[in-house]
Design an enzyme around this catalytic site. Structure first.
Site, PDB file in Angstrom:
ATOM      1  N   LYS A 186      -0.284 -39.688   6.698  1.00 41.92           N
ATOM      2  CA  LYS A 186       0.613 -39.507   7.853  1.00 41.92           C
ATOM      3  C   LYS A 186       0.495 -40.767   8.710  1.00 41.92           C
ATOM      4  O   LYS A 186      -0.363 -40.859   9.585  1.00 41.92           O
ATOM      5  CB  LYS A 186       0.174 -38.241   8.608  1.00 41.92           C
ATOM      6  CG  LYS A 186       1.247 -37.627   9.467  1.00 41.92           C
ATOM      7  CD  LYS A 186       0.860 -36.196   9.778  1.00 41.92           C
ATOM      8  CE  LYS A 186       1.592 -35.606  10.960  1.00 41.92           C
ATOM      9  NZ  LYS A 186       3.030 -35.710  10.950  1.00 41.92           N
ATOM     10  N   ARG A 211      -7.153 -34.164   7.487  1.00 43.38           N
ATOM     11  CA  ARG A 211      -5.988 -34.925   7.000  1.00 43.38           C
ATOM     12  C   ARG A 211      -5.914 -36.290   7.680  1.00 43.38           C
ATOM     13  O   ARG A 211      -5.572 -37.285   7.047  1.00 43.38           O
ATOM     14  CB  ARG A 211      -4.692 -34.138   7.221  1.00 43.38           C
ATOM     15  CG  ARG A 211      -3.487 -34.835   6.605  1.00 43.38           C
ATOM     16  CD  ARG A 211      -2.245 -33.991   6.618  1.00 43.38           C
ATOM     17  NE  ARG A 211      -1.779 -33.720   7.977  1.00 43.38           N
ATOM     18  CZ  ARG A 211      -0.713 -32.976   8.259  1.00 43.38           C
ATOM     19  NH1 ARG A 211      -0.017 -32.407   7.296  1.00 43.38           N
ATOM     20  NH2 ARG A 211      -0.342 -32.769   9.506  1.00 43.38           N
ATOM     21  N   GLU A 241      11.687 -33.993   1.300  1.00 40.19           N
ATOM     22  CA  GLU A 241      11.358 -33.277   2.532  1.00 40.19           C
ATOM     23  C   GLU A 241      12.455 -33.540   3.550  1.00 40.19           C
ATOM     24  O   GLU A 241      13.608 -33.767   3.176  1.00 40.19           O
ATOM     25  CB  GLU A 241       9.958 -33.675   3.025  1.00 40.19           C
ATOM     26  CG  GLU A 241       9.709 -35.154   3.153  1.00 40.19           C
ATOM     27  CD  GLU A 241       8.257 -35.505   3.445  1.00 40.19           C
ATOM     28  OE1 GLU A 241       7.455 -34.646   3.812  1.00 40.19           O
ATOM     29  OE2 GLU A 241       7.942 -36.707   3.304  1.00 40.19           O
TER      30      GLU A 241
HETATM   31  N1  PLP Z   1       6.668 -34.032   6.389  1.00 48.09           N
HETATM   32  C1  PLP Z   1       6.633 -35.041   7.276  1.00 48.09           C
HETATM   33  C2  PLP Z   1       7.221 -36.372   6.886  1.00 48.09           C
HETATM   34  C3  PLP Z   1       6.053 -34.862   8.540  1.00 48.09           C
HETATM   35  O1  PLP Z   1       6.012 -35.874   9.412  1.00 48.09           O
HETATM   36  C4  PLP Z   1       5.526 -33.596   8.873  1.00 48.09           C
HETATM   37  C5  PLP Z   1       4.917 -33.353  10.174  1.00 48.09           C
HETATM   38  O2  PLP Z   1       4.939 -34.170  11.073  1.00 48.09           O
HETATM   39  C6  PLP Z   1       5.606 -32.565   7.939  1.00 48.09           C
HETATM   40  C7  PLP Z   1       6.166 -32.817   6.690  1.00 48.09           C
HETATM   41  C8  PLP Z   1       5.054 -31.183   8.250  1.00 48.09           C
HETATM   42  O3  PLP Z   1       3.650 -31.236   8.308  1.00 48.09           O
HETATM   43  P1  PLP Z   1       2.809 -30.182   9.160  1.00 48.09           P
HETATM   44  O4  PLP Z   1       3.217 -28.848   8.690  1.00 48.09           O
HETATM   45  O5  PLP Z   1       1.387 -30.499   8.819  1.00 48.09           O
HETATM   46  O6  PLP Z   1       3.129 -30.403  10.587  1.00 48.09           O
END
Ligand code: PLP
Length: 304
Positions: A159, A59, A192
């Site tokens: 990210k 990712r 989210e």
């Molecule tokens: N959504 C956002 C905006 C995030 O920054 C994160 C994690 O930092 C997530 C969702 C959850 O992602 P993950 O399950 O890969 O940690």
């Protein structure tokens, strides 16, 4: 403690070397400082094993590719650096962050060209973002008045280190007396939360937004665990109404785990405490972390 620098401090990897935390620095001219121009990923180690390491490294590279940002190491070496960072800090349960910055350019101007990218990896003892009481009882959240930056402006699936939008929403929620925020896209659908994916449970099925989100690795794990338990899952557009009227709601992330939402904008969700499906998925998730089945060991037998 290992701390191979001879100091008692934790150590941080930066561009090929390990530094004690107090000496781990980036240039003020790095584009991450000037423009938030960088990508990152967060993974965790549990009982000395890093959960879904390859997925996190993949990712990070996808995020970097979307931003045309060069990660200074190939995947295989980055993987080794992550393992080595946890090992040098002698951690079992760790919060691990990998950051790839655009770096320093010839002039401190908004030109993304001819920059020397940097790579930073740190690992600290795992402390959940969400405290014990909130984990046990569920969090109270507020629908943010700010809207999420849409995909048309910045790809949600990358990210990036540009989290100001999420920061504003969390601040608004915290200052209104809530634990966290629920983020809507500009289309008005639930997207989210600041650092989490979100789920609503209705009549025995799990529903989760499909668009305008970071595709969380914990979210994917929730979908897999639900499938294993025979719980139906739908990835679809969801409204605030859907969340207000859910039987259960929960959040997921690497840094916070899986935890229930007990209240949204003053409306109690379900029974106001973690429901049976949230509790089941949460237990299965921690069992999976504990089992090491999808994890990469940090310590070989020689370290034992
Ligand atoms: N959504 C956002 C905006 C995030 O920054 C994160 C994690 O930092 C997530 C969702 C959850 O992602 P993950 O399950 O890969 O940690």
């Amino acid at each position: 403690m290992s701390r191979d620098t001879g100091s008692d401090e934790l150590v941080v990897y930066i561009d090929g070397d390990f530094y004690p935390e107090s000496e781990a620095k980036v240039s003020v001219f790095d584009h991450v400082v000037l423009y938030g121009d960088a990508v990152y990923d967060t993974c965790c180690a549990w009982a000395g094993q890093i959960f879904k390491l390859d997925e996190h490294v993949d990712r990070l590279f996808e995020s970097a590719h979307a931003l045309k940002l060069a990660v200074p190491l190939p995947k295989v070496q980055l993987r080794e650096v992550v393992i080595e960072t946890v090992r040098r800090n002698a951690l079992q349960n760790a919060y691990i962050k990998i950051i790839a910055t655009r770096g320093v350019g010839p002039l401190p101007l908004l030109s993304p060209y001819d920059c020397k990218p940097s790579l930073i990896v740190f690992a600290r003892p795992y402390v959940s973002l969400v405290g014990g009481e909130a984990q046990a009882e569920g969090v109270r959240i507020k629908v943010a008045s700010w809207r999420k930056i849409p995909d048309e402006c910045l790809p949600s699936q990358a990210k990036t280190c540009n989290y100001l939008n999420h920061v504003l929403m969390r601040m608004e929620a915290n200052e209104a007396g809530y634990d966290d925020a629920l983020e809507l896209g500009i289309d008005g659908y639930v997207a989210e939360a600041p650092g989490y994916n979100v789920f609503a449970v209705k009549r025995g099925a799990i529903r989760t937004p499909a668009n305008d989100i970071l595709k969380g690795i914990t979210r994917q794990t929730v979908l897999e665990l639900a499938a294993g338990e025979g719980i139906p899952v739908a990835e679809e557009s969801l409204t605030v109404f859907d969340f207000y009227n859910a039987d259960e709601a929960f959040f997921s992330s690497t840094a916070g785990g899986i935890f229930a939402v007990s209240e949204i904008d003053g409306r109690v969700i379900g029974a106001g405490r973690p429901g049976p499906i949230t509790t089941l998925i949460r237990h299965r998730y921690y069992d999976l972390l504990e089992s090491g089945e999808q994890s990469t060991p940090v310590y070989g037998s020689a370290d034992a």
